[in-house]
Design a protein around this motif. Structure first.
Motif, short mmCIF file in Angstrom:
data_model
loop_
_atom_site.label_atom_id
_atom_site.label_comp_id
_atom_site.label_asym_id
_atom_site.label_seq_id
_atom_site.Cartn_x
_atom_site.Cartn_y
_atom_site.Cartn_z
N TRP A 89 -71.44 -28.36 118.43
CA TRP A 89 -70.14 -28.14 117.70
C TRP A 89 -69.75 -26.78 117.97
CZ3 TRP A 89 -69.60 -24.86 113.87
CH2 TRP A 89 -70.44 -24.54 113.11
N TYR A 90 -70.57 -25.81 117.91
CA TYR A 90 -70.45 -24.39 117.73
C TYR A 90 -69.73 -23.87 119.39
CZ TYR A 90 -70.88 -19.94 115.67
OH TYR A 90 -70.40 -18.52 115.19
N ILE A 91 -70.57 -24.54 120.22
CA ILE A 91 -70.20 -24.20 121.67
C ILE A 91 -68.85 -24.55 121.77
CG2 ILE A 91 -70.90 -24.91 123.94
CD1 ILE A 91 -73.89 -25.20 123.01
N GLY A 92 -68.66 -25.80 121.60
CA GLY A 92 -67.13 -26.46 121.76
C GLY A 92 -65.96 -25.25 121.29
N PHE A 93 -66.45 -24.97 119.71
CA PHE A 93 -65.73 -23.96 119.20
C PHE A 93 -65.53 -22.72 119.74
CE2 PHE A 93 -65.74 -20.42 115.93
CZ PHE A 93 -64.39 -20.64 115.51
N VAL A 94 -66.64 -22.14 120.30
CA VAL A 94 -66.27 -20.83 120.71
C VAL A 94 -65.81 -20.91 122.28
CG1 VAL A 94 -67.52 -18.79 121.76
CG2 VAL A 94 -68.23 -19.89 119.59
N LEU A 95 -66.09 -21.85 123.21
CA LEU A 95 -65.79 -21.74 124.45
C LEU A 95 -64.18 -22.46 124.52
CD1 LEU A 95 -68.61 -23.27 126.46
CD2 LEU A 95 -67.76 -20.76 126.19
N GLY A 96 -63.84 -23.37 123.51
CA GLY A 96 -62.28 -23.94 123.43
C GLY A 96 -61.28 -22.77 123.19
N MET A 97 -61.78 -21.61 122.38
CA MET A 97 -60.85 -20.50 122.08
C MET A 97 -60.52 -20.00 123.54
SD MET A 97 -62.09 -18.80 118.64
CE MET A 97 -63.74 -18.69 119.04
N GLN A 98 -61.18 -20.10 124.58
CA GLN A 98 -61.12 -19.20 125.69
C GLN A 98 -60.27 -20.32 126.65
OE1 GLN A 98 -62.30 -16.23 125.45
NE2 GLN A 98 -63.09 -17.04 123.55
N CYS A 99 -60.05 -21.18 126.57
CA CYS A 99 -59.24 -21.97 127.44
C CYS A 99 -57.79 -22.15 126.89
CB CYS A 99 -59.72 -23.45 127.41
SG CYS A 99 -61.40 -23.27 128.37
N ASN A 100 -57.01 -20.90 126.94
CA ASN A 100 -55.87 -20.71 126.24
C ASN A 100 -54.65 -20.46 127.24
OD1 ASN A 100 -56.48 -18.41 126.47
ND2 ASN A 100 -56.55 -17.71 124.26
N LEU A 101 -54.75 -20.79 128.66
CA LEU A 101 -53.70 -20.41 129.50
C LEU A 101 -52.72 -21.47 129.53
CD1 LEU A 101 -56.27 -19.26 132.41
CD2 LEU A 101 -54.93 -17.91 130.73
N ASP A 102 -51.63 -21.17 129.69
CA ASP A 102 -50.27 -21.84 129.82
C ASP A 102 -50.36 -22.81 130.73
OD1 ASP A 102 -48.08 -23.12 128.51
OD2 ASP A 102 -46.76 -21.27 129.26
N VAL A 103 -51.27 -23.54 131.25
CA VAL A 103 -51.32 -24.39 132.45
C VAL A 103 -51.89 -25.76 131.87
CG1 VAL A 103 -51.09 -22.86 134.34
CG2 VAL A 103 -53.23 -23.24 133.25
N TRP A 104 -51.57 -26.81 132.45
CA TRP A 104 -52.17 -28.18 131.83
C TRP A 104 -53.74 -28.20 132.02
CZ3 TRP A 104 -54.90 -31.61 134.71
CH2 TRP A 104 -55.17 -31.18 136.27
N TRP A 105 -54.42 -27.73 133.08
CA TRP A 105 -55.68 -27.94 133.26
C TRP A 105 -56.46 -27.16 132.16
CZ3 TRP A 105 -57.39 -23.17 134.48
CH2 TRP A 105 -56.48 -22.31 135.28
N SER A 106 -55.85 -25.99 131.81
CA SER A 106 -56.39 -24.90 130.68
C SER A 106 -56.41 -25.74 129.38
CB SER A 106 -55.91 -23.66 130.80
OG SER A 106 -56.64 -23.03 129.65
N ARG A 107 -55.17 -26.34 129.06
CA ARG A 107 -55.00 -27.06 127.89
C ARG A 107 -55.82 -28.47 127.91
NH1 ARG A 107 -48.62 -26.96 127.35
NH2 ARG A 107 -48.19 -24.52 127.15
N LEU A 108 -55.99 -28.96 128.73
CA LEU A 108 -56.90 -30.16 128.89
C LEU A 108 -58.31 -29.98 128.62
CD1 LEU A 108 -57.10 -33.40 129.52
CD2 LEU A 108 -57.62 -32.51 131.85
N THR A 109 -58.69 -28.81 129.27
CA THR A 109 -60.17 -28.13 129.08
C THR A 109 -60.41 -27.67 127.42
OG1 THR A 109 -60.15 -27.41 131.40
CG2 THR A 109 -61.81 -26.44 129.69
N MET A 110 -59.33 -27.12 127.06
CA MET A 110 -59.11 -27.00 125.54
C MET A 110 -59.35 -28.15 124.69
SD MET A 110 -56.48 -25.02 122.94
CE MET A 110 -55.66 -24.16 124.29
N ALA A 111 -58.82 -29.11 124.98
CA ALA A 111 -58.37 -30.31 124.27
C ALA A 111 -59.92 -31.05 124.43
CB ALA A 111 -57.59 -31.13 124.93
N TRP A 112 -60.74 -30.93 125.50
CA TRP A 112 -62.08 -31.51 125.51
C TRP A 112 -62.88 -30.89 124.55
CZ3 TRP A 112 -66.84 -30.28 127.61
CH2 TRP A 112 -67.74 -31.50 127.76
#
Length: 128
Positions: free
Chosen positions: A46-69
């Motif tokens: 859960w901690y890995i998902g939290f820290v890495l999810g913050m990095q996927c914040n570009l304004d493109v669909w594949w970055s948002r999809l990665t953040m959501a995952w």
């Protein structure tokens, strides 16, 4: 690995790579480094998902999809297993002794006396 390369290439093209690298380094410094050297440190998924999810914040669909995952990964970890502390036993020991849990009487150095003591024997370090 390809999604990381997409983020790097997109950041280079937009001229924001230095900012993104600094953002990643600061997240590691603030959220990982203070705990990583502790002998009870356990990197929960859960901690890995939290820290890495913050990095996927570009304004493109594949970055948002990665953040959501990744944030789904974070929520799944908490929902299924609970939000266990990343310092595992040491944090549980601290909470139990700080709140004077009667369960912790076995750690008191004065078991044969009737004195009230809040000083406990240190918890032995795990042998991972």
């Amino acid at each position: 690995g390809f999604i990381v390369w997409y983020h790097i290439i997109y950041s280079i093209r937009r001229g924001i790579l230095v900012r993104k690298v600094m953002e990643f380094i600061m997240c590691i410094i603030f959220f990982l480094v203070p705990y990583a050297s502790h002998p009870n440190f356990h990197l929960h998924h859960w901690y890995i998902g939290f820290v890495l999810g913050m990095q996927c914040n570009l304004d493109v669909w594949w970055s948002r999809l990665t953040m959501a995952w990744l944030w789904g990964f974070y929520i799944n970890g908490i929902a299924v297993y609970g939000r266990d502390p990343i310092l595992t036993c040491a944090y549980s020991f601290y909470q139990s002794t700080d709140q004077k849990c009667p369960y912790m009487e076995c750690y008191r150095p004065d078991l044969d006396t009737n004195e009230t003591v809040s000083d406990y024997k240190p918890m032995p370090e795990p042998n991972w």
